[in-house]
Motif scaffolding. Structure first.
Motif, PDB file in Angstrom:
ATOM      1  N   GLU A  79      -1.304 -14.223  -3.198  1.00  0.00           N
ATOM      2  CA  GLU A  79      -0.528 -15.445  -3.421  1.00  0.00           C
ATOM      3  C   GLU A  79      -0.796 -15.987  -4.826  1.00  0.00           C
ATOM      4  O   GLU A  79       0.110 -16.506  -5.489  1.00  0.00           O
ATOM      5  N   TYR A  80      -2.034 -15.847  -5.293  1.00  0.00           N
ATOM      6  CA  TYR A  80      -2.359 -16.244  -6.660  1.00  0.00           C
ATOM      7  C   TYR A  80      -1.548 -15.427  -7.664  1.00  0.00           C
ATOM      8  O   TYR A  80      -1.020 -15.968  -8.642  1.00  0.00           O
ATOM      9  N   LEU A  81      -1.432 -14.125  -7.427  1.00  0.00           N
ATOM     10  CA  LEU A  81      -0.640 -13.287  -8.332  1.00  0.00           C
ATOM     11  C   LEU A  81       0.811 -13.737  -8.373  1.00  0.00           C
ATOM     12  O   LEU A  81       1.453 -13.706  -9.424  1.00  0.00           O
ATOM     13  N   ARG A  82       1.323 -14.168  -7.234  1.00  0.00           N
ATOM     14  CA  ARG A  82       2.707 -14.642  -7.188  1.00  0.00           C
ATOM     15  C   ARG A  82       2.889 -15.881  -8.063  1.00  0.00           C
ATOM     16  O   ARG A  82       3.949 -16.073  -8.656  1.00  0.00           O
ATOM     17  N   THR A  83       1.852 -16.705  -8.185  1.00  0.00           N
ATOM     18  CA  THR A  83       1.948 -17.877  -9.057  1.00  0.00           C
ATOM     19  C   THR A  83       1.983 -17.471 -10.526  1.00  0.00           C
ATOM     20  O   THR A  83       2.371 -18.277 -11.380  1.00  0.00           O
ATOM     21  N   LEU A  84       1.576 -16.229 -10.821  1.00  0.00           N
ATOM     22  CA  LEU A  84       1.652 -15.701 -12.192  1.00  0.00           C
ATOM     23  C   LEU A  84       2.970 -14.973 -12.431  1.00  0.00           C
ATOM     24  O   LEU A  84       3.123 -14.269 -13.420  1.00  0.00           O
ATOM     25  N   PHE A  85       3.918 -15.139 -11.496  1.00  0.00           N
ATOM     26  CA  PHE A  85       5.251 -14.532 -11.583  1.00  0.00           C
ATOM     27  C   PHE A  85       5.165 -12.996 -11.542  1.00  0.00           C
ATOM     28  O   PHE A  85       5.943 -12.307 -12.208  1.00  0.00           O
ATOM     29  N   VAL A  86       4.242 -12.499 -10.733  1.00  0.00           N
ATOM     30  CA  VAL A  86       4.127 -11.057 -10.502  1.00  0.00           C
ATOM     31  C   VAL A  86       4.872 -10.729  -9.220  1.00  0.00           C
ATOM     32  O   VAL A  86       4.590 -11.296  -8.156  1.00  0.00           O
ATOM     33  N   ASP A  87       5.860  -9.849  -9.321  1.00  0.00           N
ATOM     34  CA  ASP A  87       6.649  -9.455  -8.153  1.00  0.00           C
ATOM     35  C   ASP A  87       5.855  -8.456  -7.312  1.00  0.00           C
ATOM     36  O   ASP A  87       5.407  -7.411  -7.811  1.00  0.00           O
ATOM     37  N   LEU A  88       5.700  -8.769  -6.020  1.00  0.00           N
ATOM     38  CA  LEU A  88       4.969  -7.909  -5.102  1.00  0.00           C
ATOM     39  C   LEU A  88       5.924  -7.360  -4.056  1.00  0.00           C
ATOM     40  O   LEU A  88       6.823  -8.062  -3.586  1.00  0.00           O
ATOM     41  N   ASP A  89       5.735  -6.099  -3.693  1.00  0.00           N
ATOM     42  CA  ASP A  89       6.584  -5.438  -2.705  1.00  0.00           C
ATOM     43  C   ASP A  89       5.770  -5.257  -1.420  1.00  0.00           C
ATOM     44  O   ASP A  89       4.938  -4.348  -1.319  1.00  0.00           O
ATOM     45  N   TYR A  90       6.020  -6.140  -0.445  1.00  0.00           N
ATOM     46  CA  TYR A  90       5.217  -6.114   0.776  1.00  0.00           C
ATOM     47  C   TYR A  90       5.560  -4.919   1.662  1.00  0.00           C
ATOM     48  O   TYR A  90       4.747  -4.509   2.496  1.00  0.00           O
ATOM     49  N   GLU A  91       6.740  -4.362   1.485  1.00  0.00           N
ATOM     50  CA  GLU A  91       7.076  -3.150   2.223  1.00  0.00           C
ATOM     51  C   GLU A  91       6.220  -1.980   1.737  1.00  0.00           C
ATOM     52  O   GLU A  91       5.723  -1.185   2.532  1.00  0.00           O
ATOM     53  N   LEU A  92       6.049  -1.882   0.413  1.00  0.00           N
ATOM     54  CA  LEU A  92       5.155  -0.863  -0.129  1.00  0.00           C
ATOM     55  C   LEU A  92       3.740  -1.067   0.388  1.00  0.00           C
ATOM     56  O   LEU A  92       3.050  -0.107   0.754  1.00  0.00           O
ATOM     57  N   MET A  93       3.284  -2.307   0.420  1.00  0.00           N
ATOM     58  CA  MET A  93       1.929  -2.609   0.871  1.00  0.00           C
ATOM     59  C   MET A  93       1.693  -2.137   2.290  1.00  0.00           C
ATOM     60  O   MET A  93       0.633  -1.591   2.616  1.00  0.00           O
ATOM     61  N   SER A  94       2.679  -2.348   3.142  1.00  0.00           N
ATOM     62  CA  SER A  94       2.515  -1.977   4.553  1.00  0.00           C
ATOM     63  C   SER A  94       2.509  -0.468   4.752  1.00  0.00           C
ATOM     64  O   SER A  94       1.911   0.042   5.705  1.00  0.00           O
ATOM     65  N   LYS A  95       3.159   0.259   3.843  1.00  0.00           N
ATOM     66  CA  LYS A  95       3.272   1.717   3.998  1.00  0.00           C
ATOM     67  C   LYS A  95       2.162   2.476   3.291  1.00  0.00           C
ATOM     68  O   LYS A  95       1.710   3.520   3.779  1.00  0.00           O
ATOM     69  N   PHE A  96       1.713   1.971   2.153  1.00  0.00           N
ATOM     70  CA  PHE A  96       0.771   2.737   1.329  1.00  0.00           C
ATOM     71  C   PHE A  96      -0.493   1.922   1.071  1.00  0.00           C
ATOM     72  O   PHE A  96      -0.524   1.057   0.188  1.00  0.00           O
ATOM     73  N   ASN A  97      -1.505   2.193   1.855  1.00  0.00           N
ATOM     74  CA  ASN A  97      -2.800   1.526   1.697  1.00  0.00           C
ATOM     75  C   ASN A  97      -3.902   2.423   2.240  1.00  0.00           C
ATOM     76  O   ASN A  97      -3.670   3.224   3.146  1.00  0.00           O
ATOM     77  N   GLU A  98      -5.066   2.303   1.660  1.00  0.00           N
ATOM     78  CA  GLU A  98      -6.222   3.089   2.086  1.00  0.00           C
ATOM     79  C   GLU A  98      -7.467   2.225   2.000  1.00  0.00           C
ATOM     80  O   GLU A  98      -7.512   1.244   1.258  1.00  0.00           O
ATOM     81  N   ASN A  99      -8.481   2.592   2.775  1.00  0.00           N
ATOM     82  CA  ASN A  99      -9.757   1.888   2.696  1.00  0.00           C
ATOM     83  C   ASN A  99     -10.894   2.891   2.660  1.00  0.00           C
ATOM     84  O   ASN A  99     -10.735   4.061   3.058  1.00  0.00           O
ATOM     85  N   HIS A 100     -12.033   2.423   2.177  1.00  0.00           N
ATOM     86  CA  HIS A 100     -13.194   3.304   2.041  1.00  0.00           C
ATOM     87  C   HIS A 100     -14.453   2.464   2.154  1.00  0.00           C
ATOM     88  O   HIS A 100     -14.469   1.297   1.743  1.00  0.00           O
ATOM     89  N   GLU A 101     -15.505   3.061   2.722  1.00  0.00           N
ATOM     90  CA  GLU A 101     -16.783   2.373   2.865  1.00  0.00           C
ATOM     91  C   GLU A 101     -17.895   3.204   2.254  1.00  0.00           C
ATOM     92  O   GLU A 101     -17.982   4.414   2.477  1.00  0.00           O
TER      93      GLU A 101
END
Length: 270
Positions: A79-101
């Motif tokens: 949400e902070y990035l959105r205040t910097l006028f950065v366009d975010l694609d939430y569909e991409l976020m939901s499809k392409f993500n990974e985690n690591h420990e």
């Protein structure tokens, strides 16, 4: 034992690093090429509370890696990035993500993943390196998925050719071949996606960690498979255009493809 948790999301086709750096008054280092980093001091200003052992890495190819963030904190940062006028694609976020420990052991040593027997001294470059490899893996997954979709669509033409249908639907042909061309254009800079960034060549340990994680995520094998699939795509589109249709029709088809393929380029340049 304590865990170090990293989450990477594909949030955009590209991220405007220069614009973001300007907003947060981050000096653009001469050696800065691939990413910018929000350290714990930057994070505290955004989350409004102490944020030790947290960091965020933003990569030019549209991925973000969060270090030791929970889901609420990730949402706040986005949400902070959105205040910097950065366009975010939430569909991409939901499809392409990974985690690591990673696993922190006694005396400030770290295992790069659970079950790994090799330990490294836990220093900042470890987080930086692992975050970058995870982002590369996520971006590669996005490219792999997109290429498979293009190949599936282009493969229908092979079935048409086997049935003797030439130019069954010229607009559909042009559209699909244009997708193939656009895919290859967007993937040109991804040829260097697997290169070890210069900042991870400074010490033996950072080189070892980068190479070890690249092997863990099978980046080289996946990229080799991707290259082979792109060769197949070249073969499909090339064979189709070489089939016996009238020369004028082929010129028209090529012209349609070039127009469709050039449209995003014209949009970017303008």
């Amino acid at each position: 034992m304590e865990k170090v948790i990293l989450n990477t999301y594909k949030v955009a086709t590209r991220l405007p690093l220069a614009q973001i750096a300007l907003f947060i008054k981050l000096r653009q280092d001469v050696g800065w090429k691939e990413y910018i980093k929000f350290d714990c001091a930057d994070i505290e200003k955004i989350l409004k509370y102490a944020s030790e052992n947290k960091a965020v890495y933003l990569y030019k190819y549209g991925c973000i890696t969060f270090l030791n963030f929970n889901q609420d904190e990730i949402s706040i940062f986005l949400e902070y990035l959105r205040t910097l006028f950065v366009d975010l694609d939430y569909e991409l976020m939901s499809k392409f993500n990974e985690n690591h420990e990673m696993i922190l052991s006694r005396e400030a040593y770290v295992n790069l993943w659970e079950g790994d027997e090799v330990e490294f001294p836990y220093q900042q470059y470890v987080d930086d390196t692992v975050a970058t490899v995870l982002a590369k893996s996520t971006e590669l997954y996005k490219i792999e998925t997109e290429l498979l979709e293009v190949l599936d669509e282009a493969g229908t033409f092979i079935m048409q050719l086997n049935k003797g249908h030439l130019r069954a639907n010229s607009k559909k042909v042009a559209s699909t071949l244009a997708k193939s061309i656009r895919f290859k254009y967007r993937s040109i800079e991804s040829v260097r996606l697997l290169d070890r960034p210069s900042e991870f060549k400074k010490t033996i340990e950072s080189r070892q960690i980068f190479d070890k994680l690249s092997e863990y995520f099978e980046l080289n094998e996946r990229y080799a498979a991707l290259s082979n699939q792109m060769d197949i795509l070249d073969s499909i589109t090339g064979d189709y255009l070489s089939f016996g249709s009238k020369q004028s029709e082929r010129r028209l088809l090529l012209f349609e493809i070039l127009l469709l393929a050039s449209f995003p380029l014209l949009h970017i340049l303008s």
